[in-house]
Design a protein around this motif. Structure first.
Motif, mmCIF file in Angstrom:
data_model
loop_
_atom_site.group_PDB
_atom_site.id
_atom_site.type_symbol
_atom_site.label_atom_id
_atom_site.label_comp_id
_atom_site.label_asym_id
_atom_site.label_seq_id
_atom_site.Cartn_x
_atom_site.Cartn_y
_atom_site.Cartn_z
ATOM 1 N N LEU A 1 0.822 -1.203 0.000
ATOM 2 C CA LEU A 1 0.000 0.000 0.000
ATOM 3 C C LEU A 1 0.860 1.258 0.000
ATOM 4 C CD1 LEU A 1 -2.874 -0.934 2.486
ATOM 5 C CD2 LEU A 1 -2.840 -1.108 0.003
ATOM 6 N N VAL A 2 1.932 1.245 0.781
ATOM 7 C CA VAL A 2 2.830 2.403 0.810
ATOM 8 C C VAL A 2 3.495 2.605 -0.548
ATOM 9 C CG1 VAL A 2 4.959 3.313 1.821
ATOM 10 C CG2 VAL A 2 3.241 2.246 3.292
ATOM 11 N N SER A 3 3.923 1.513 -1.164
ATOM 12 C CA SER A 3 4.551 1.604 -2.488
ATOM 13 C C SER A 3 3.570 2.147 -3.519
ATOM 14 C CB SER A 3 5.059 0.221 -2.925
ATOM 15 O OG SER A 3 6.037 -0.261 -2.022
ATOM 16 N N LEU A 4 2.312 1.706 -3.416
ATOM 17 C CA LEU A 4 1.297 2.174 -4.355
ATOM 18 C C LEU A 4 0.993 3.652 -4.158
ATOM 19 C CD1 LEU A 4 -0.665 1.413 -6.607
ATOM 20 C CD2 LEU A 4 -2.318 0.754 -4.850
ATOM 21 N N GLN A 5 1.000 4.090 -2.914
ATOM 22 C CA GLN A 5 0.747 5.498 -2.623
ATOM 23 C C GLN A 5 1.870 6.382 -3.153
ATOM 24 O OE1 GLN A 5 0.617 6.541 1.557
ATOM 25 N NE2 GLN A 5 -0.807 8.222 1.168
ATOM 26 N N GLN A 6 3.100 5.892 -3.024
ATOM 27 C CA GLN A 6 4.245 6.665 -3.484
ATOM 28 C C GLN A 6 4.376 6.662 -4.997
ATOM 29 O OE1 GLN A 6 7.515 4.880 -1.357
ATOM 30 N NE2 GLN A 6 7.127 6.049 0.525
ATOM 31 N N ASP A 7 3.970 5.574 -5.627
ATOM 32 C CA ASP A 7 4.080 5.454 -7.073
ATOM 33 C C ASP A 7 2.848 4.754 -7.628
ATOM 34 O OD1 ASP A 7 4.896 5.376 -9.679
ATOM 35 O OD2 ASP A 7 6.410 3.809 -9.400
ATOM 36 N N PRO A 8 1.773 5.517 -7.887
ATOM 37 C CA PRO A 8 0.537 4.905 -8.397
ATOM 38 C C PRO A 8 0.732 4.203 -9.736
ATOM 39 C CG PRO A 8 0.151 7.155 -7.620
ATOM 40 C CD PRO A 8 1.639 6.950 -7.652
ATOM 41 N N SER B 1 -12.620 1.883 0.681
ATOM 42 C CA SER B 1 -11.940 2.975 -0.015
ATOM 43 C C SER B 1 -11.735 2.739 -1.503
ATOM 44 C CB SER B 1 -10.570 3.234 0.637
ATOM 45 O OG SER B 1 -9.768 2.061 0.619
ATOM 46 N N THR B 2 -12.004 1.528 -1.984
ATOM 47 C CA THR B 2 -11.809 1.234 -3.399
ATOM 48 C C THR B 2 -12.694 0.077 -3.818
ATOM 49 O OG1 THR B 2 -10.138 0.772 -5.096
ATOM 50 C CG2 THR B 2 -9.952 -0.435 -3.038
#
Length: 248
Positions: free
Chosen positions: A41-48, A136-137
């Motif tokens: 989730l953190v990786s996705l937030q930083q790089d969608p 949320s999705t």
């Protein structure tokens, strides 16, 4: 037959969930899987843009969490299966099992179904992670269900193989090491399946991981289901035959 099997399954489930090992394994599986989930989730937030290689959040999460879970299961399932018969033999309790008014098939199936209660507990832990994103999705529940079904079938295969190894020895430690060795060997078949060598197609059909990958991607094929059921049934049958040899 059903009542005898369920009675043994209930006793085995109680024995599993009253042991510190089971709760330790659940904590480890939940902790490591949770760490992988949060990292994704953190990786996705930083790089969608990382989502561009997947078909959606469900595919992205299941590829990471469910994919890594297969490795965890490879490590922990031998620990859970090592006691099923090896400890019974070491303590002498297997004599009581043999003298009980139930068949060897009922004993093996009861032990296996009791173990399945632990498998389901691990799957619930894993399922809660992607489901928590529903607020949320939009989630593809079909894809998640297929991935969880694949994990359940793989756990059943791992459990049946480990149960069979446990019938071969009276030392739980040896059963754990032997079970891990057998599962690792079956795991490595997947490597041979993609090599340019004779019988590569055969190895591809025998690969535990290959059949799981289809389900993880949301592709439901009855051939994959039949493979896991046949694999599980074969090792459970082999366990019954091994106990029959010992009782006679």
């Amino acid at each position: 037959m059903i009542s005898g099997t369920m009675s043994i399954a209930g006793n085995e489930a109680r024995r599993i969930f009253t042991s510190p090992l089971a709760w330790t394994v659940l904590a480890i599986v939940g902790g490591i899987s949770g760490f992988i989930f949060i990292t994704l989730l953190v990786s996705l937030q930083q790089d969608p843009r990382a989502l561009s290689d997947y078909m959606g959040v469900s595919d992205y999460v299941s590829a990471g969490v469910f994919g890594f879970a297969t490795l965890l299961f490879l490590l922990v399932m031998p620990l859970m299966t090592m006691r099923l018969f090896a400890e019974e033999r070491k303590s002498g309790a297997i004599t009581l099992l043999f003298s009980a008014p139930v068949s060897l098939t009922q004993i093996v199936l009861g032990k296996f179904f009791g173990l399945m209660s632990f498998m389901l507990a691990m799957l619930v832990l894993l399922a809660l992670m992607p489901v928590s994103l529903a607020f949320s999705t939009d989630l593809d529940y079909g894809r998640l269900a297929a991935g969880l079904l694949g994990l359940l079938l793989m756990l059943m295969a791992f459990g049946a193989a480990g149960l069979f190894v446990s019938t071969l020895t009276r030392e739980p430690t040896i059963a754990a090491v032997g079970g891990f060795g057998l599962l690792l060997l079956l795991w490595l078949v997947d490597v041979l399946a993609y090599q340019d060598m004779p019988f590569a197609d055969l190895f591809r059909q025998l690969s535990l991981i290959g059949h799981y990958q289809n389900l993880r991607r949301g592709v439901f094929d009855t051939a994959d289901l039949a493979y896991y059921l046949l694999f599980t049934g074969t090792f459970l049958w082999a366990a019954v035959q091994r106990l029959e040899m010992e009782r006679n």
